[in-house]
Design a protein around this motif. Structure first.
Motif, mmCIF file in Angstrom:
data_model
loop_
_atom_site.group_PDB
_atom_site.id
_atom_site.type_symbol
_atom_site.label_atom_id
_atom_site.label_comp_id
_atom_site.label_asym_id
_atom_site.label_seq_id
_atom_site.Cartn_x
_atom_site.Cartn_y
_atom_site.Cartn_z
ATOM 1 N N PHE A 167 2.269 -5.003 -6.253
ATOM 2 C CA PHE A 167 3.106 -4.933 -5.051
ATOM 3 C C PHE A 167 3.815 -3.585 -4.951
ATOM 4 O O PHE A 167 4.048 -3.083 -3.848
ATOM 5 C CB PHE A 167 4.110 -6.088 -5.044
ATOM 6 C CG PHE A 167 3.549 -7.356 -4.466
ATOM 7 C CD1 PHE A 167 4.044 -7.888 -3.289
ATOM 8 C CD2 PHE A 167 2.501 -8.014 -5.091
ATOM 9 C CE1 PHE A 167 3.513 -9.049 -2.746
ATOM 10 C CE2 PHE A 167 1.960 -9.177 -4.565
ATOM 11 C CZ PHE A 167 2.465 -9.700 -3.385
ATOM 12 N N PHE A 168 4.167 -3.002 -6.096
ATOM 13 C CA PHE A 168 4.702 -1.640 -6.064
ATOM 14 C C PHE A 168 3.655 -0.686 -5.492
ATOM 15 O O PHE A 168 3.966 0.194 -4.683
ATOM 16 C CB PHE A 168 5.108 -1.192 -7.469
ATOM 17 C CG PHE A 168 5.436 0.276 -7.557
ATOM 18 C CD1 PHE A 168 6.604 0.774 -7.005
ATOM 19 C CD2 PHE A 168 4.567 1.159 -8.174
ATOM 20 C CE1 PHE A 168 6.906 2.131 -7.066
ATOM 21 C CE2 PHE A 168 4.853 2.513 -8.243
ATOM 22 C CZ PHE A 168 6.033 3.001 -7.687
ATOM 23 N N ASN A 169 2.412 -0.889 -5.904
ATOM 24 C CA ASN A 169 1.341 -0.025 -5.411
ATOM 25 C C ASN A 169 1.008 -0.291 -3.949
ATOM 26 O O ASN A 169 0.489 0.596 -3.267
ATOM 27 C CB ASN A 169 0.098 -0.195 -6.289
ATOM 28 C CG ASN A 169 0.287 0.429 -7.658
ATOM 29 O OD1 ASN A 169 0.825 1.517 -7.782
ATOM 30 N ND2 ASN A 169 -0.119 -0.273 -8.709
ATOM 31 N N LEU A 170 1.296 -1.503 -3.465
ATOM 32 C CA LEU A 170 1.176 -1.745 -2.026
ATOM 33 C C LEU A 170 2.130 -0.820 -1.277
ATOM 34 O O LEU A 170 1.794 -0.287 -0.213
ATOM 35 C CB LEU A 170 1.496 -3.209 -1.714
ATOM 36 C CG LEU A 170 1.492 -3.606 -0.233
ATOM 37 C CD1 LEU A 170 0.121 -3.361 0.392
ATOM 38 C CD2 LEU A 170 1.899 -5.071 -0.069
ATOM 39 N N GLY A 171 3.308 -0.605 -1.859
ATOM 40 C CA GLY A 171 4.242 0.360 -1.280
ATOM 41 C C GLY A 171 3.663 1.759 -1.256
ATOM 42 O O GLY A 171 3.920 2.538 -0.326
ATOM 43 N N ARG A 172 2.852 2.086 -2.273
ATOM 44 C CA ARG A 172 2.209 3.400 -2.312
ATOM 45 C C ARG A 172 1.165 3.546 -1.211
ATOM 46 O O ARG A 172 0.863 4.665 -0.788
ATOM 47 C CB ARG A 172 1.555 3.620 -3.678
ATOM 48 C CG ARG A 172 2.542 3.777 -4.809
ATOM 49 C CD ARG A 172 1.857 3.837 -6.158
ATOM 50 N NE ARG A 172 0.976 4.985 -6.284
ATOM 51 C CZ ARG A 172 0.176 5.195 -7.332
ATOM 52 N NH1 ARG A 172 0.155 4.317 -8.331
ATOM 53 N NH2 ARG A 172 -0.588 6.258 -7.380
ATOM 54 N N GLN A 278 -3.364 10.239 4.276
ATOM 55 C CA GLN A 278 -4.469 9.307 4.034
ATOM 56 C C GLN A 278 -4.979 9.410 2.594
ATOM 57 O O GLN A 278 -5.322 8.397 1.973
ATOM 58 C CB GLN A 278 -5.592 9.578 5.029
ATOM 59 C CG GLN A 278 -5.246 9.181 6.456
ATOM 60 C CD GLN A 278 -6.160 9.814 7.488
ATOM 61 O OE1 GLN A 278 -7.183 10.411 7.148
ATOM 62 N NE2 GLN A 278 -5.789 9.703 8.754
ATOM 63 N N LEU A 279 -5.041 10.624 2.049
ATOM 64 C CA LEU A 279 -5.423 10.783 0.645
ATOM 65 C C LEU A 279 -4.400 10.110 -0.267
ATOM 66 O O LEU A 279 -4.748 9.435 -1.241
ATOM 67 C CB LEU A 279 -5.537 12.269 0.293
ATOM 68 C CG LEU A 279 -6.767 13.002 0.827
ATOM 69 C CD1 LEU A 279 -6.601 14.513 0.657
ATOM 70 C CD2 LEU A 279 -8.031 12.534 0.116
ATOM 71 N N PHE A 280 -3.131 10.285 0.062
ATOM 72 C CA PHE A 280 -2.065 9.658 -0.709
ATOM 73 C C PHE A 280 -2.190 8.136 -0.629
ATOM 74 O O PHE A 280 -2.033 7.418 -1.627
ATOM 75 C CB PHE A 280 -0.705 10.104 -0.156
ATOM 76 C CG PHE A 280 0.379 10.185 -1.191
ATOM 77 C CD1 PHE A 280 0.910 9.038 -1.746
ATOM 78 C CD2 PHE A 280 0.876 11.409 -1.595
ATOM 79 C CE1 PHE A 280 1.922 9.111 -2.692
ATOM 80 C CE2 PHE A 280 1.889 11.496 -2.540
ATOM 81 C CZ PHE A 280 2.413 10.339 -3.091
ATOM 82 N N ALA A 281 -2.485 7.634 0.582
ATOM 83 C CA ALA A 281 -2.633 6.189 0.766
ATOM 84 C C ALA A 281 -3.838 5.652 0.003
ATOM 85 O O ALA A 281 -3.814 4.516 -0.488
ATOM 86 C CB ALA A 281 -2.766 5.870 2.254
ATOM 87 N N ALA A 282 -4.902 6.451 -0.101
ATOM 88 C CA ALA A 282 -6.087 6.015 -0.844
ATOM 89 C C ALA A 282 -5.749 5.785 -2.315
ATOM 90 O O ALA A 282 -6.224 4.823 -2.933
ATOM 91 C CB ALA A 282 -7.201 7.053 -0.712
ATOM 92 N N VAL A 283 -4.918 6.664 -2.887
ATOM 93 C CA VAL A 283 -4.476 6.471 -4.274
ATOM 94 C C VAL A 283 -3.713 5.152 -4.392
ATOM 95 O O VAL A 283 -3.945 4.347 -5.299
ATOM 96 C CB VAL A 283 -3.579 7.642 -4.736
ATOM 97 C CG1 VAL A 283 -3.060 7.393 -6.150
ATOM 98 C CG2 VAL A 283 -4.345 8.959 -4.686
ATOM 99 N N ALA A 287 -4.604 1.621 -6.439
ATOM 100 C CA ALA A 287 -3.659 1.054 -7.399
ATOM 101 C C ALA A 287 -3.304 -0.385 -7.040
ATOM 102 O O ALA A 287 -3.157 -1.243 -7.922
ATOM 103 C CB ALA A 287 -2.400 1.917 -7.450
ATOM 104 N N PHE A 288 -3.167 -0.668 -5.748
ATOM 105 C CA PHE A 288 -2.879 -2.032 -5.299
ATOM 106 C C PHE A 288 -4.006 -2.982 -5.698
ATOM 107 O O PHE A 288 -3.765 -4.071 -6.232
ATOM 108 C CB PHE A 288 -2.686 -2.034 -3.784
ATOM 109 C CG PHE A 288 -2.514 -3.402 -3.180
ATOM 110 C CD1 PHE A 288 -1.444 -4.202 -3.535
ATOM 111 C CD2 PHE A 288 -3.426 -3.879 -2.251
ATOM 112 C CE1 PHE A 288 -1.278 -5.464 -2.975
ATOM 113 C CE2 PHE A 288 -3.277 -5.132 -1.688
ATOM 114 C CZ PHE A 288 -2.196 -5.928 -2.049
ATOM 115 N N VAL A 289 -5.243 -2.558 -5.470
ATOM 116 C CA VAL A 289 -6.401 -3.386 -5.829
ATOM 117 C C VAL A 289 -6.471 -3.571 -7.345
ATOM 118 O O VAL A 289 -6.741 -4.676 -7.839
ATOM 119 C CB VAL A 289 -7.700 -2.751 -5.296
ATOM 120 C CG1 VAL A 289 -8.926 -3.503 -5.816
ATOM 121 C CG2 VAL A 289 -7.700 -2.745 -3.770
ATOM 122 N N GLY A 290 -6.216 -2.499 -8.102
ATOM 123 C CA GLY A 290 -6.236 -2.602 -9.555
ATOM 124 C C GLY A 290 -5.214 -3.599 -10.072
ATOM 125 O O GLY A 290 -5.504 -4.406 -10.964
#
Length: 423
Positions: A167-172, A278-283, A287-290
């Motif tokens: 969920f933290f990575n969803l924020g990313r 968009q590149l930042f969002a891809a990271v 991370a969210f999926v991981g």
């Protein structure tokens, strides 16, 4: 052979039902659900700080060295607060410490927003705000790390940690997309105001937390005794020592990657704010999926080997990202970087949580956050190298260093290598 196949097919549904039952038991906790909502809001606010600060200072100075100075300001403040935050987390309310961190970030970012809107901002203003945010982030991470285990029962702690990371990575994912929209419609001045609003909202959410226990002792030892105790715990536990080393090296790589994303987006991929976000969002999406994969599966039994392999593959994906010129391949490897790294961080976090008792959890969280000071340190080191060698070359050199350290840990720390975890 037929009998063996039948036995296997009969066992699989049982494991599936058990996994679903454990997942349902985890998400049934109302305190965990509140914690996860707070994690998303807090994650969006903090990721917007990173995206905005690095982009704005590079935009107004066109200097990788100024990026490095920003990284240095953040790391000095983060390290300084990390030394104190662990002791604070074992002596005072971790919930209150989280609320204090939100106030610090909201105030500093709002001031930069007002300076930008009035046309009075200077690079040193952004760097001072970065230092305040670095201190707040160290306080926040320490409090969050040590608060979650007293928010949920121990039998759901592992999956709670994995989902919290996810969920933290969803924020990313959401933060750079929100930032890109704000910049497109209103300019990056207003992104600072939005950050302040997100941290104020997080303050309100944290106020609703109800931990299962306070974990705060009624009597305290001398501070020097607290320091000696946690130093002894870490020194005598090779799994903790190896994992904290992993954390620092991984944070160094992540910091270098994130801080250099701005110049790489411009120099290698030739994109502006939209492509950068968009590149930042891809990271963040990776991370969210991981994190979700870990939450649904419960992790890997051979945790030690998984920690080694994921760190090497994280560095390898960053190398490819620095070399390819196609934006679509850039998206793919940015996503892969985030996914593999999230698995590595999740496994490292839960192995630390399971290795200690609550009476030293706050101080270990402080040491853990001290190791995460490698993130802004990576911004300083990689940014300084980029000023003379170029962004792509400095990222590749840093990745080579991370791979060498990872292999060394695998060779010289057999206890960490053999670490196993119940899935």
């Amino acid at each position: 052979m037929a009998r063996d196949s039948t036995a296997v097919s009969r066992r699989r549904p049982g494991r599936t039902r058990l996994g679903v039952a454990r997942l349902g038991r985890t998400m049934a906790s109302i305190e965990l659900r509140k914690f996860l909502v707070g994690t998303v809001v807090w994650g969006i606010g903090n990721q917007m700080v990173t995206v905005t600060q690095t982009y704005v200072i590079f935009d107004i100075t066109q200097s990788a060295l100024q990026l490095a100075i920003l990284g240095a300001a953040v790391v000095v403040a983060s390290v300084s607060m990390s030394l104190a935050s662990g002791i604070l987390a074992d002596r005072f309310s971790r919930k209150t410490l989280l609320m204090c961190g939100s106030v610090m970030t909201a105030t500093s970012m709002l001031m930069i927003g007002l300076l930008l809107l009035t046309g009075r901002v200077e690079p040193w203003h952004i760097q001072v705000a970065g230092a305040i945010h670095g201190a707040a982030l160290a306080l926040d991470w320490t409090a969050r790390f040590s608060l979650l285990p007293i928010m949920v029962p121990r039998n759901i702690l592992a999956r709670s940690v994995f989902f919290d990371n996810s969920f933290f990575n969803l924020g990313r994912v959401l933060a750079p997309l929100l930032w890109g929209a704000i910049v497109h419609w209103w300019g990056y001045d207003w992104s600072y105001v939005v950050i302040a609003g997100m941290m104020a909202l997080n303050f309100v959410i944290v106020a609703t937390y109800r931990p299962l226990s306070s974990s705060i002792p009624t009597t305290h030892q001398a501070i020097w005794h607290d320091v000696v105790e946690i130093a002894t715990v870490v020194r005598t536990n090779s799994i903790l020592t190896g994992n904290l080393t992993f954390t620092f090296v991984n944070a160094l790589l992540m910091g270098g990657f994130i801080y250099l994303l701005t110049p790489i987006a411009r120099e290698v991929y030739n994109v502006g704010p939209g492509g950068y976000s968009q590149l930042f969002a891809a990271v963040g999406l990776g991370a969210f999926v991981g994190g979700l994969l870990l939450g649904f599966t419960g992790g890997f039994k051979r945790t030690g080997y998984a920690l080694l392999v994921t760190n090497i593959f994280t560095a390898a994906s960053a190398v490819v990202f620095a070399l390819v010129a196609s934006l679509y391949f850039g998206y793919a490897f940015a996503l892969l970087f985030g996914l593999i790294n999230a698995i590595h961080i999740g496994l490292g976090t839960i192995s630390l949580q399971m290795a200690i008792t609550d009476n030293v959890r706050g101080r270990l969280a402080g040491v853990y956050e001290l190791a995460w000071a490698g993130f802004p340190a990576g911004g300083f080191v990689f940014g300084a190298m980029a000023d003379s060698l170029g962004s792509s070359a400095s990222l590749i050199i840093g990745c080579g260093f991370v791979i060498l350290v990872t292999i060394s840990i695998g060779i010289f720390n057999p206890n960490l290598r053999r670490l196993r975890m119940r899935v």
